[in-house]
Write a protein that holds these residues in place. Structure first.
Motif, short mmCIF file in Angstrom:
data_model
loop_
_atom_site.label_atom_id
_atom_site.label_comp_id
_atom_site.label_asym_id
_atom_site.label_seq_id
_atom_site.Cartn_x
_atom_site.Cartn_y
_atom_site.Cartn_z
N UNK A 179 12.36 61.77 26.71
CA UNK A 179 12.89 62.24 27.99
C UNK A 179 14.23 61.59 28.30
N UNK A 180 14.32 60.29 28.09
CA UNK A 180 15.55 59.57 28.43
C UNK A 180 16.69 59.87 27.47
N UNK A 181 16.38 60.47 26.33
CA UNK A 181 17.42 60.81 25.35
C UNK A 181 18.41 61.83 25.88
N UNK A 182 18.06 62.52 26.98
CA UNK A 182 18.95 63.54 27.53
C UNK A 182 19.87 63.02 28.63
N UNK A 183 19.72 61.76 28.98
CA UNK A 183 20.60 61.19 29.98
C UNK A 183 21.94 60.86 29.32
N UNK A 184 23.02 61.39 29.88
CA UNK A 184 24.35 61.27 29.27
C UNK A 184 25.01 59.94 29.62
N UNK A 185 24.37 58.85 29.19
CA UNK A 185 24.91 57.51 29.40
C UNK A 185 24.67 56.69 28.14
N UNK A 186 25.40 55.59 27.94
CA UNK A 186 25.14 54.74 26.78
C UNK A 186 23.70 54.23 26.78
N UNK A 187 23.14 54.08 25.60
CA UNK A 187 21.75 53.64 25.48
C UNK A 187 21.52 52.32 26.20
N UNK A 188 22.48 51.41 26.10
CA UNK A 188 22.30 50.10 26.74
C UNK A 188 22.18 50.22 28.25
N UNK A 189 22.93 51.15 28.86
CA UNK A 189 22.86 51.34 30.31
C UNK A 189 21.51 51.91 30.72
N UNK A 190 21.01 52.85 29.94
CA UNK A 190 19.70 53.45 30.24
C UNK A 190 18.61 52.40 30.16
N UNK A 191 18.62 51.62 29.08
CA UNK A 191 17.60 50.59 28.89
C UNK A 191 17.67 49.55 30.00
N UNK A 192 18.87 49.15 30.39
CA UNK A 192 19.02 48.16 31.45
C UNK A 192 18.43 48.67 32.77
N UNK A 193 18.63 49.95 33.05
CA UNK A 193 18.08 50.53 34.28
C UNK A 193 16.56 50.56 34.24
N UNK A 194 16.01 50.97 33.11
CA UNK A 194 14.55 51.01 32.97
C UNK A 194 13.96 49.61 33.13
N UNK A 195 14.55 48.64 32.46
CA UNK A 195 14.03 47.28 32.53
C UNK A 195 14.12 46.69 33.95
#
Length: 335
Positions: free
Chosen positions: A251-267
């Motif tokens: 699901x998160x693979x479709x968010x148009x942001x760098x992977x590091x930013x996505x992971x930081x938000x989730x964490x």
């Protein structure tokens, strides 16, 4: 990508603070929790209603009322227990749909399923009808035929994996423009690429991830590269990503942001959830954190509403499977 626009729908409001809104809805829903209803259903109902505007207590009351109507109409033999009914009710409230109208449509469409010689799917039929109704409004015979053809196309590639538990995913894919055979080939291409290029284990969780990823309409190598990068970023951040977390990463693979930013938000959201809900497991915190991050990152941009619905329906499916597994284990223990 041609997904439903959350911001363009006046019935949806992306909350400024998804975590605070989740907490508010969770508290309101938990106040009416029955003794047979598990906390996972309450959490998923709260996530479902996250973008529904209005007073949390009023929304919770409407959801409980809708769940009660579903219970009266569906009965014990439908395979839809109290926990699953609550999450279905939350979807109906979110869509401003009525439980009586939904059950009437369910009965009508089940007749079409049997006429089309589709195998019986129990609770998964209910979830499939919920999806088809959200996508098409009134479900017509051609929608049922297309749904059946997509199921058969998947079965042709993975007959040992594909079963009624894939009905909700087949329903989601029915809105794609490709022919059913092409959908079957496309989802299989992603499945194979995830295994061969990303080194992920074959099985139902991988097939589910492939179904989600296909919804984006991207070529298999492109989306698998995105998925693999996000998976690596999660693991580098210390997250335990197993087969049960493939759908979150998809699901998160479709968010148009760098992977590091996505992971930081989730964490960050995981930490907030664990601080508020001390009993929350690491796996549940990751799942909820991913859902909240999706709303914050993708919902705020007004995109990917269909994928958000897909994630919630797959979470609902997880509840069904988990409860069925527990029931089988309990029966086995007494024999």
């Amino acid at each position: 990508m041609p997904f439903r626009n959350l911001e363009g729908d006046s019935g949806f409001v992306v909350p400024a603070d998804p975590l605070a809104r989740f907490d508010e809805l969770l508290t309101a829903l938990d106040a009416g929790r029955g003794w047979m209803q598990d906390k996972a259903a309450i959490r998923l109902a709260a996530i479902t209603l996250l973008v529904t505007p209005g007073d949390a207590k009023r929304i919770a009351a409407s959801t409980r009322t809708a769940s009660a109507v579903l219970g009266e109409r569906l009965g014990w033999f439908s395979g839809v227990d109290e926990s699953v009914r609550l999450v279905i009710a939350a979807h109906l409230v979110k869509a401003d749909d009525h439980p009586e109208a939904f059950v009437d449509e369910l009965e009508r469409v089940r007749g079409m399923f049997r006429a089309d010689k589709l195998r019986r799917g129990g609770v998964y039929e209910v979830l499939a009808v919920l999806v088809l109704r959200r996508l098409f409004g009134k479900i017509e015979p051609e929608h049922v035929e297309r749904f059946h053809e997509i199921y058969d196309a998947m079965k042709a590639h993975h007959w040992w994996l594909t079963g009624p538990e894939d009905f909700p995913a087949c329903a989601m894919l029915a809105a794609r423009p490709e022919e059913p055979a092409a959908i079957g080939t496309g989802t299989d291409a992603i499945y194979r690429a995830l295994h061969e290029q990303a080194g992920l284990s074959r099985g139902d969780p991988l097939q589910t991830a492939a179904h989600i990823l296909y919804l984006g309409g991207l070529e298999a190598p492109v989306i698998v590269e995105r998925f693999s990068g996000l998976l690596a970023a999660f693991r580098a951040a210390g997250a335990k990503i197993g087969t049960g977390e493939y759908d979150e990463v998809a699901i998160l693979s479709f968010v148009a942001l760098p992977a590091a930013s996505i992971v930081a938000t989730v964490r960050e959201l995981e930490a907030g959830l664990r601080a508020r809900l001390k009993w929350l497991s690491e796996r549940d915190a990751l799942s909820l954190g991913a859902s909240l991050a999706f709303v914050r990152l993708a919902g705020a941009s007004g995109e990917l509403g269909t994928l958000a619905d897909a994630k919630l329906l797959l979470d609902m499916q997880t509840i069904v499977t988990a409860r069925q597994t527990a029931s089988i284990a309990a029966i086995s223990a007494t024999t």
